[in-house]
Design a protein around this motif. Structure first.
Motif, PDB file in Angstrom:
ATOM      1  N   GLU A 145       0.883  -1.159   0.000  1.00  0.00           N
ATOM      2  CA  GLU A 145       0.000   0.000   0.000  1.00  0.00           C
ATOM      3  C   GLU A 145       0.919   1.207   0.000  1.00  0.00           C
TER       4      GLU A 145
ATOM      5  N   VAL B 192       1.254   4.993   0.448  1.00  0.00           N
ATOM      6  CA  VAL B 192       0.523   6.127   1.022  1.00  0.00           C
ATOM      7  C   VAL B 192       1.308   7.406   0.741  1.00  0.00           C
TER       8      VAL B 192
ATOM      9  N   ARG C 248       1.313  11.482   1.622  1.00  0.00           N
ATOM     10  CA  ARG C 248       0.741  12.432   2.586  1.00  0.00           C
ATOM     11  C   ARG C 248       1.174  13.853   2.270  1.00  0.00           C
TER      12      ARG C 248
ATOM     13  N   ALA D 123      -2.120  13.484   9.415  1.00  0.00           N
ATOM     14  CA  ALA D 123      -3.403  12.939   9.871  1.00  0.00           C
ATOM     15  C   ALA D 123      -3.195  11.468  10.207  1.00  0.00           C
ATOM     16  N   GLY D 124      -4.198  10.878  10.805  1.00  0.00           N
ATOM     17  CA  GLY D 124      -4.239   9.437  11.031  1.00  0.00           C
ATOM     18  C   GLY D 124      -3.008   8.884  11.697  1.00  0.00           C
ATOM     19  N   SER D 125      -2.491   7.791  11.118  1.00  0.00           N
ATOM     20  CA  SER D 125      -1.397   7.066  11.780  1.00  0.00           C
ATOM     21  C   SER D 125      -0.122   7.900  11.867  1.00  0.00           C
TER      22      SER D 125
ATOM     23  N   TYR E  60       3.429   0.251   3.017  1.00  0.00           N
ATOM     24  CA  TYR E  60       2.913  -0.729   3.972  1.00  0.00           C
ATOM     25  C   TYR E  60       2.807  -2.060   3.240  1.00  0.00           C
TER      26      TYR E  60
ATOM     27  N   ASP F  68      -1.126  -4.989   7.971  1.00  0.00           N
ATOM     28  CA  ASP F  68      -0.452  -4.092   7.008  1.00  0.00           C
ATOM     29  C   ASP F  68       0.680  -3.274   7.662  1.00  0.00           C
TER      30      ASP F  68
ATOM     31  N   ASP G 100      -4.226  13.033   2.370  1.00  0.00           N
ATOM     32  CA  ASP G 100      -3.392  11.867   2.042  1.00  0.00           C
ATOM     33  C   ASP G 100      -4.216  10.888   1.226  1.00  0.00           C
ATOM     34  N   PHE G 101      -3.570   9.904   0.676  1.00  0.00           N
ATOM     35  CA  PHE G 101      -4.294   8.844  -0.029  1.00  0.00           C
ATOM     36  C   PHE G 101      -3.428   7.606  -0.116  1.00  0.00           C
ATOM     37  N   LYS G 102      -4.096   6.492  -0.407  1.00  0.00           N
ATOM     38  CA  LYS G 102      -3.403   5.216  -0.579  1.00  0.00           C
ATOM     39  C   LYS G 102      -3.594   4.757  -2.008  1.00  0.00           C
TER      40      LYS G 102
ATOM     41  N   ASP H 286     -12.860   6.157  -0.021  1.00  0.00           N
ATOM     42  CA  ASP H 286     -12.476   5.063   0.880  1.00  0.00           C
ATOM     43  C   ASP H 286     -10.970   5.055   1.125  1.00  0.00           C
ATOM     44  N   SER H 287     -10.215   5.564   0.164  1.00  0.00           N
ATOM     45  CA  SER H 287      -8.749   5.428   0.247  1.00  0.00           C
ATOM     46  C   SER H 287      -8.033   6.780   0.276  1.00  0.00           C
ATOM     47  N   CYS H 288      -8.802   7.860   0.420  1.00  0.00           N
ATOM     48  CA  CYS H 288      -8.198   9.210   0.485  1.00  0.00           C
ATOM     49  C   CYS H 288      -8.693   9.899   1.753  1.00  0.00           C
ATOM     50  N   ARG H 289      -7.941  10.876   2.236  1.00  0.00           N
ATOM     51  CA  ARG H 289      -8.509  11.816   3.213  1.00  0.00           C
ATOM     52  C   ARG H 289      -8.780  13.116   2.467  1.00  0.00           C
TER      53      ARG H 289
ATOM     54  N   ARG I 137     -14.756   5.451  10.095  1.00  0.00           N
ATOM     55  CA  ARG I 137     -13.779   5.027  11.110  1.00  0.00           C
ATOM     56  C   ARG I 137     -14.036   5.713  12.447  1.00  0.00           C
TER      57      ARG I 137
HETATM   58  N1  UDP Z   1      -5.595   3.811   3.781  1.00  0.00           N
HETATM   59  C1  UDP Z   1      -6.302   2.900   3.015  1.00  0.00           C
HETATM   60  N2  UDP Z   1      -6.294   1.589   3.353  1.00  0.00           N
HETATM   61  C2  UDP Z   1      -5.612   1.111   4.420  1.00  0.00           C
HETATM   62  C3  UDP Z   1      -4.895   2.030   5.218  1.00  0.00           C
HETATM   63  C4  UDP Z   1      -4.916   3.366   4.880  1.00  0.00           C
HETATM   64  O1  UDP Z   1      -6.925   3.286   2.031  1.00  0.00           O
HETATM   65  O2  UDP Z   1      -5.623  -0.104   4.660  1.00  0.00           O
HETATM   66  C5  UDP Z   1      -5.589   5.230   3.435  1.00  0.00           C
HETATM   67  C6  UDP Z   1      -6.391   6.073   4.404  1.00  0.00           C
HETATM   68  O3  UDP Z   1      -7.718   6.226   3.941  1.00  0.00           O
HETATM   69  C7  UDP Z   1      -5.657   7.383   4.377  1.00  0.00           C
HETATM   70  C8  UDP Z   1      -4.216   7.000   4.065  1.00  0.00           C
HETATM   71  O4  UDP Z   1      -4.265   5.706   3.507  1.00  0.00           O
HETATM   72  O5  UDP Z   1      -6.153   8.194   3.305  1.00  0.00           O
HETATM   73  C9  UDP Z   1      -3.321   7.013   5.279  1.00  0.00           C
HETATM   74  O6  UDP Z   1      -3.868   6.228   6.282  1.00  0.00           O
HETATM   75  P1  UDP Z   1      -3.193   6.119   7.715  1.00  0.00           P
HETATM   76  O7  UDP Z   1      -1.837   5.484   7.583  1.00  0.00           O
HETATM   77  O8  UDP Z   1      -3.222   7.442   8.401  1.00  0.00           O
HETATM   78  O9  UDP Z   1      -4.033   5.028   8.468  1.00  0.00           O
HETATM   79  P2  UDP Z   1      -5.341   5.074   9.356  1.00  0.00           P
HETATM   80  O10 UDP Z   1      -5.392   6.379  10.095  1.00  0.00           O
HETATM   81  O11 UDP Z   1      -6.436   4.922   8.361  1.00  0.00           O
HETATM   82  O12 UDP Z   1      -5.152   3.889  10.232  1.00  0.00           O
END
Ligand code: UDP
Length: 265
Positions: free
Chosen positions: A100, A102, A104, A108-110, A131, A139, A185-187, A210-213, A229
């Motif tokens: 995956e 990502v 950024r 945000a997020g992780s 990831y 992951d 961000d996006f994946k 689903d895969s972007c912020r 989430r």
């Molecule tokens: N993301 C995704 N699938 C995953 C993990 C993350 O599409 O299995 C996307 C998520 O929507 C965000 C970006 O990747 O846009 C970064 O996600 P992050 O690492 O911050 O993880 P999270 O906060 O979702 O655990």
């Protein structure tokens, strides 16, 4: 080819190649093609949280089509061929690289959690992270060292993936900025596409809320899967808003796919 043969095998008789959390892949009408079907399932936290949100798949199919078609149009290679119907698109069969990717722009997020950076902080530059796609392991984040040592991708392939990621990020950032949305961000995922003896890396899977912020520029309102989430509610409304702003669905069009609604191509 038998001209009486239906163009697409009816759903029930199609061979299912793979079923994921939000999508199903079926065998395509021609060798080297697949049909990607968008389900309404929403999952988070490694599928510990799971809901069905009626109409999500239809919106993601349309939004991802829009993004991938435009990427194709500007010369960023993708697996996308065309949308077939409300929930399905025809894609090229690729060998998915098990990463995956990502990208950024804003913390945000992780990233915020891991490094203690307040959500919403603009990053000094775009950051690319990898990831390893493995549900059992949740992951885990990996470095280029892991990727090459374990043979998931070669150094050249990592370079190709990173340059694709930068092009996709630049395109998406501008696309969303134009409709008042910040791409936080996006994946994305990439695959190996073989054409005769030549192999190239292409963008695969989906790119959708689903895969972007995606945050509204003015209000910072979240227009993405964080609504699910973080139990904020209004996911379908948020995805519909993204589709409307991009001009994919027009005012008054029914966003959900419960009935036989004719879609404009
Ligand atoms: N993301 C995704 N699938 C995953 C993990 C993350 O599409 O299995 C996307 C998520 O929507 C965000 C970006 O990747 O846009 C970064 O996600 P992050 O690492 O911050 O993880 P999270 O906060 O979702 O655990």
């Amino acid at each position: 080819m038998d001209i009486h043969k239906p163009r697409y095998t009816p759903m029930s008789r199609r061979r299912r190649i793979y079923e994921g959390k939000a999508k199903v892949l079926y065998e395509g009408p021609e060798p080297g093609t697949l049909i990607q079907h968008f389900k309404d399932d929403a999952t988070a936290f490694n599928a510990k949280k799971h809901e069905v949100i009626e109409g999500k798949g239809v919106l993601n199919n349309r939004i991802s089509e829009y993004v991938f078609q435009h990427l194709n149009d500007i010369g960023v290679p993708t697996h996308f061929i065309r949308r077939l119907n409300m929930r399905e698109q025809l894609i090229r069969e690729v060998e998915i690289i098990p990463l995956e990717v990502v990208v950024r722009n804003v913390a945000a997020g992780s990233l915020s959690q891991r490094l203690g950076i307040e959500e919403g902080t603009q990053l000094p530059r775009s950051i690319i992270e990898f990831y390893y796609k493995n549900d059992q392991l949740g992951d885990p984040m990996v470095s280029e060292e892991h990727i090459t040592a374990f043979g998931w991708a070669s150094p050249q392939e990592i370079d190709d993936v990173m340059s694709l990621a930068i092009r996709v990020n630049d395109f998406l950032s501008g696309l969303f900025l134009g409709v008042g949305i910040r791409l936080v961000d996006f994946k994305m995922e990439c695959g190996r596409l073989w054409e005769n003896d030549l192999m190239r890396i292409v963008v695969a899977d989906e790119i959708s809320p689903d895969s972007c912020r995606l945050w509204d520029i003015k209000s910072n309102e979240k227009l993405d899967k964080d609504r699910f989430r973080r139990d904020l509610g209004g996911l379908l409304e948020a995805y519909t808003e993204v589709a409307k702003r991009l001009g994919i669905i027009v005012e008054g069009e029914r966003p959900t796919g419960t009935g036989p609604v004719l879609v404009k191509s």
